[in-house]
Design a protein around this motif. Structure first.
Motif, PDB file in Angstrom:
ATOM      1  N   TYR A  88       0.708  -1.291   0.071  1.00 44.01           N
ATOM      2  CA  TYR A  88       0.096   0.082   0.184  1.00 44.01           C
ATOM      3  C   TYR A  88       0.768   1.143   0.109  1.00 44.01           C
ATOM      4  O   TYR A  88       0.347   2.449  -0.329  1.00 44.01           O
ATOM      5  N   ALA A  89       2.104   1.126   0.500  1.00 45.29           N
ATOM      6  CA  ALA A  89       2.721   2.244   0.455  1.00 45.29           C
ATOM      7  C   ALA A  89       3.837   2.254  -0.807  1.00 45.29           C
ATOM      8  O   ALA A  89       4.600   3.239  -0.689  1.00 45.29           O
ATOM      9  N   GLY A  90       3.804   1.374  -1.746  1.00 42.05           N
ATOM     10  CA  GLY A  90       4.403   1.371  -2.933  1.00 42.05           C
ATOM     11  C   GLY A  90       5.702   0.856  -2.829  1.00 42.05           C
ATOM     12  O   GLY A  90       6.608   0.889  -3.555  1.00 42.05           O
ATOM     13  N   MET A  91       5.977  -0.017  -1.796  1.00 40.44           N
ATOM     14  CA  MET A  91       7.137  -0.822  -1.566  1.00 40.44           C
ATOM     15  C   MET A  91       6.838  -2.190  -1.897  1.00 40.44           C
ATOM     16  O   MET A  91       5.981  -2.822  -1.366  1.00 40.44           O
ATOM     17  N   LEU A  92       7.567  -2.692  -3.028  1.00 36.04           N
ATOM     18  CA  LEU A  92       7.163  -4.225  -3.708  1.00 36.04           C
ATOM     19  C   LEU A  92       8.182  -4.794  -3.315  1.00 36.04           C
ATOM     20  O   LEU A  92       9.512  -4.597  -3.557  1.00 36.04           O
ATOM     21  N   THR A 114      13.702  -5.881  -3.852  1.00 35.49           N
ATOM     22  CA  THR A 114      12.916  -4.696  -3.218  1.00 35.49           C
ATOM     23  C   THR A 114      12.954  -3.627  -4.305  1.00 35.49           C
ATOM     24  O   THR A 114      14.215  -3.198  -4.679  1.00 35.49           O
ATOM     25  N   VAL A 115      11.878  -3.059  -4.441  1.00 35.64           N
ATOM     26  CA  VAL A 115      11.704  -1.996  -5.542  1.00 35.64           C
ATOM     27  C   VAL A 115      10.775  -1.100  -4.904  1.00 35.64           C
ATOM     28  O   VAL A 115       9.831  -1.213  -4.492  1.00 35.64           O
TER      29      VAL A 115
END
Length: 120
Positions: A88-92, A114-115
């Motif tokens: 949800y925070a944009g951390m994939l 980690t992207v």
């Protein structure tokens, strides 16, 4: 639903209290509703477990047990964690928990990547 949960946390409401409120019903402006938990939504999308037959290589669809229909404290904790340092925070976190198999097509072990998208 996500915004409601995060607003409750911003107002210093505990994880257990949020889960209890979700189980008794909340009002989002359209009357009181009891929203289905994420595990039940996942079950509705795919009510079976995919397994590969080691002998034939065929994909088998095994029945999946019906999940609990109630919200739990740990579900709220997980959702809040994902909002801060997760999807949800944009951390994939590709390859960490989302891999179907531990090796790639060449048999090499997969490494987590980690992207940071820079967007919430």
């Amino acid at each position: 639903m996500l915004q409601w949960i995060l607003e409750q946390r911003a107002n210093s409401r505990g994880h257990h209290a949020i889960a209890k409120a979700l189980n008794t019903g909340i009002d989002l402006g359209h009357g009181a509703i009891i929203p289905p938990p994420p595990s039940l939504l996942a079950y509705r999308r795919k009510p079976y477990i995919e397994r590969q037959d080691p002998e034939t290589g065929d994909i088998l669809h095994l029945p999946r047990p019906m999940p609990a229909t109630t919200w739990h404290k740990q579900t709220i904790v997980h959702i809040c964690h994902q909002a801060v340092a997760g999807v949800y925070a944009g951390m994939l976190n590709w390859g960490q928990h989302h891999n179907r198999f531990a090796e790639d097509a060449d048999g090499n072990p997969k490494e987590p990547i980690t992207v940071d998208t820079g967007r919430p």
